[in-house]
Motif scaffolding. Structure first.
Motif, mmCIF file in Angstrom:
data_model
loop_
_atom_site.group_PDB
_atom_site.id
_atom_site.type_symbol
_atom_site.label_atom_id
_atom_site.label_comp_id
_atom_site.label_asym_id
_atom_site.label_seq_id
_atom_site.Cartn_x
_atom_site.Cartn_y
_atom_site.Cartn_z
ATOM 1 N N GLY A 109 0.809 -1.217 0.000
ATOM 2 C CA GLY A 109 0.000 0.000 0.000
ATOM 3 C C GLY A 109 0.839 1.261 0.000
ATOM 4 N N ALA A 110 1.853 1.338 0.865
ATOM 5 C CA ALA A 110 2.705 2.537 0.918
ATOM 6 C C ALA A 110 3.459 2.729 -0.390
ATOM 7 C CB ALA A 110 3.681 2.420 2.087
ATOM 8 N N GLN A 111 3.938 1.638 -0.968
ATOM 9 C CA GLN A 111 4.658 1.738 -2.237
ATOM 10 C C GLN A 111 3.739 2.206 -3.352
ATOM 11 O OE1 GLN A 111 7.158 -1.625 -3.261
ATOM 12 N NE2 GLN A 111 6.586 -1.446 -5.415
ATOM 13 N N ALA A 112 2.494 1.707 -3.356
ATOM 14 C CA ALA A 112 1.544 2.138 -4.384
ATOM 15 C C ALA A 112 1.254 3.630 -4.275
ATOM 16 C CB ALA A 112 0.254 1.332 -4.255
ATOM 17 N N LEU A 113 1.129 4.114 -3.033
ATOM 18 C CA LEU A 113 0.885 5.545 -2.851
ATOM 19 C C LEU A 113 2.082 6.372 -3.322
ATOM 20 C CD1 LEU A 113 -0.890 5.570 0.625
ATOM 21 C CD2 LEU A 113 -1.916 5.900 -1.618
ATOM 22 N N ARG A 114 3.289 5.876 -3.054
ATOM 23 C CA ARG A 114 4.478 6.588 -3.516
ATOM 24 C C ARG A 114 4.541 6.635 -5.052
ATOM 25 N NH1 ARG A 114 8.795 7.615 -0.107
ATOM 26 N NH2 ARG A 114 8.482 6.969 2.063
ATOM 27 N N GLY B 22 13.023 12.173 -5.220
ATOM 28 C CA GLY B 22 13.093 11.833 -3.806
ATOM 29 C C GLY B 22 12.135 10.728 -3.415
ATOM 30 N N LEU B 23 10.915 10.788 -3.942
ATOM 31 C CA LEU B 23 9.951 9.726 -3.651
ATOM 32 C C LEU B 23 10.370 8.408 -4.283
ATOM 33 C CD1 LEU B 23 6.596 11.676 -4.131
ATOM 34 C CD2 LEU B 23 7.525 10.822 -1.979
ATOM 35 N N LEU B 24 10.899 8.471 -5.487
ATOM 36 C CA LEU B 24 11.291 7.239 -6.168
ATOM 37 C C LEU B 24 12.484 6.574 -5.481
ATOM 38 C CD1 LEU B 24 10.396 5.613 -8.646
ATOM 39 C CD2 LEU B 24 12.073 6.860 -9.997
ATOM 40 N N ASN B 25 13.345 7.377 -4.876
ATOM 41 C CA ASN B 25 14.476 6.784 -4.144
ATOM 42 C C ASN B 25 14.019 6.051 -2.887
ATOM 43 O OD1 ASN B 25 16.394 7.724 -5.977
ATOM 44 N ND2 ASN B 25 16.575 9.696 -4.938
ATOM 45 N N GLY B 26 12.832 6.411 -2.379
ATOM 46 C CA GLY B 26 12.321 5.729 -1.189
ATOM 47 C C GLY B 26 11.660 4.397 -1.488
ATOM 48 N N VAL C 182 4.577 9.853 -7.449
ATOM 49 C CA VAL C 182 5.603 10.073 -8.476
ATOM 50 C C VAL C 182 4.955 10.363 -9.824
ATOM 51 C CG1 VAL C 182 7.454 8.959 -9.776
ATOM 52 C CG2 VAL C 182 7.373 8.734 -7.298
ATOM 53 N N GLU C 183 3.944 9.592 -10.185
ATOM 54 C CA GLU C 183 3.252 9.828 -11.453
ATOM 55 C C GLU C 183 2.583 11.188 -11.480
ATOM 56 O OE1 GLU C 183 -0.048 7.650 -14.359
ATOM 57 O OE2 GLU C 183 0.388 6.853 -12.358
ATOM 58 N N MET C 184 1.978 11.591 -10.360
ATOM 59 C CA MET C 184 1.333 12.901 -10.303
ATOM 60 C C MET C 184 2.358 14.021 -10.468
ATOM 61 S SD MET C 184 -0.832 14.574 -7.167
ATOM 62 C CE MET C 184 0.676 14.728 -6.215
ATOM 63 N N LEU C 185 3.522 13.890 -9.821
ATOM 64 C CA LEU C 185 4.549 14.928 -9.934
ATOM 65 C C LEU C 185 5.127 14.995 -11.349
ATOM 66 C CD1 LEU C 185 6.398 14.379 -6.542
ATOM 67 C CD2 LEU C 185 5.049 16.370 -7.197
ATOM 68 N N LEU C 186 5.351 13.841 -11.970
ATOM 69 C CA LEU C 186 5.857 13.852 -13.342
ATOM 70 C C LEU C 186 4.835 14.444 -14.305
ATOM 71 C CD1 LEU C 186 7.650 10.378 -13.523
ATOM 72 C CD2 LEU C 186 8.689 12.625 -13.245
#
Length: 317
Positions: free
Chosen positions: A108-113, A146-150, A117-121
């Motif tokens: 779930g946390a990964q899906a939200l991240r 930053g989100l993708l590195n997490g 990421v998609e929204m920011l791109l």
């Protein structure tokens, strides 16, 4: 003296008259009675007709009210049906989201991240396309990185590399080409007033003998490509050239390269009409040709590749 026979006939005639009078009176009474009955029947029929019309009007009113209530009920049913469909669609979306979050292969946390990421791109791409906001796009790319590195999933390793390449290409752009062109155009327009309005005087000894002889009497000028010297004509020409600069600025705002170059071509034509040939004018025309060759849009083939790769990766998974 009247005879008894005549007296009896008189009585008979009197009795007959009385009978006739009585019969006429009875007939008149019967006729009056029939007339009264006929009038009463007519009045009754009219009253019944009025009652029937009132009943029909009441039925029509009831029918109209029933039709209106039926229409209202149909509209209410349609609204309820649409609301039920909307509720069903929202329930399906919620069920889909819950099933995705409950998927053991999809944290779930990964899906939200990944969603962030998609929204920011997407926001970075829209900033570049709609407003050419390079600084805003860089900030969006930095947040997405930053989100993708997490995310510790190795499947997103290639996506991180693609995003780093895209950020490097975006940082190498520097300033927006449209802003660079606008600044250089303003600087060019500000230097035109320094151009000499007349050619440098030629030494008298270097002139031909006929110019030295008749120079004070006749002034010979070439007609082709002549420079405007009349003050009123020069003022009108300068105003027209400023209008062309305004059209070039408007084309810059729209990123319309064709209109921008056409306006600068007309400015070049006014340069040759308003100022005589000189080294300064040739230098200005060279700068104008350089201005016409400037790009107005970003030309980075790698822009948007991270977003496309992310969507392809999510679709494959």
């Amino acid at each position: 003296m009247v005879s008894p026979r005549r007296r009896s006939l008189g009585w008979w005639w009197l009795l007959l008259l009385l009978l006739l009078a009585f019969a006429g009176w009875r007939g008149w009474l019967a006729w009056q009675t029939r007339q009264a009955d006929a009038r009463a029947q007519i009045v009754g029929a009219e009253q019944r007709m009025a009652l029937l019309e009132e009943s029909l009007e009441a039925l029509r009113r009831d029918q109209r009210s029933q039709a209106q209530r039926q229409q209202q009920a149909d509209a209410t049913n349609r609204v309820l049906r649409d609301e039920l469909l909307g509720i069903g669609q929202r329930a399906a979306l919620l069920e889909d989201n819950v099933s995705k979050l409950a998927d053991p292969d999809r944290h779930g946390a990964q899906a939200l991240r990944v969603d962030e990421v998609e929204m920011l791109l997407t926001a970075a791409a829209q900033r570049l396309d709609l407003a050419s906001d390079l600084d805003g796009a860089r900030r969006s790319y930095a947040l997405a990185a930053g989100l993708l590195n997490g995310i510790d999933d190795p499947a997103y390793l290639s996506l991180r590399q693609t995003l780093a390449q895209e950020r490097t290409a975006l940082d190498a752009v520097g300033a927006d080409p449209r802003n660079v062109a606008a600044v250089r155009l303003e600087a060019f327009a500000a230097t035109l007033h320094a151009l000499p309005e007349r050619t440098a005087a030629v030494a008298p000894e270097s002139r031909p003998w006929w110019q030295r002889a008749f120079g004070r009497i006749v002034d010979v000028r070439p007609t082709q490509g002549a420079v405007i010297v009349e003050p009123a004509d020069r003022a009108a020409g300068l105003a027209a050239m400023q209008l062309e600069f305004t059209l070039a600025r408007a084309a810059l705002e729209r990123r319309d390269a064709d209109a921008y170059r056409a306006a600068l071509a007309r400015v070049d034509a006014w340069l040759t009409r308003l100022w005589p040939d000189s080294a300064e004018r040739r230098a200005r025309r060279e700068k104008l040709r350089a201005l016409k060759a400037l790009p107005l849009t970003l030309r980075l083939p790698v822009l948007g590749s991270s977003l496309q790769q992310l969507r392809a990766l999510r679709g494959a998974r």
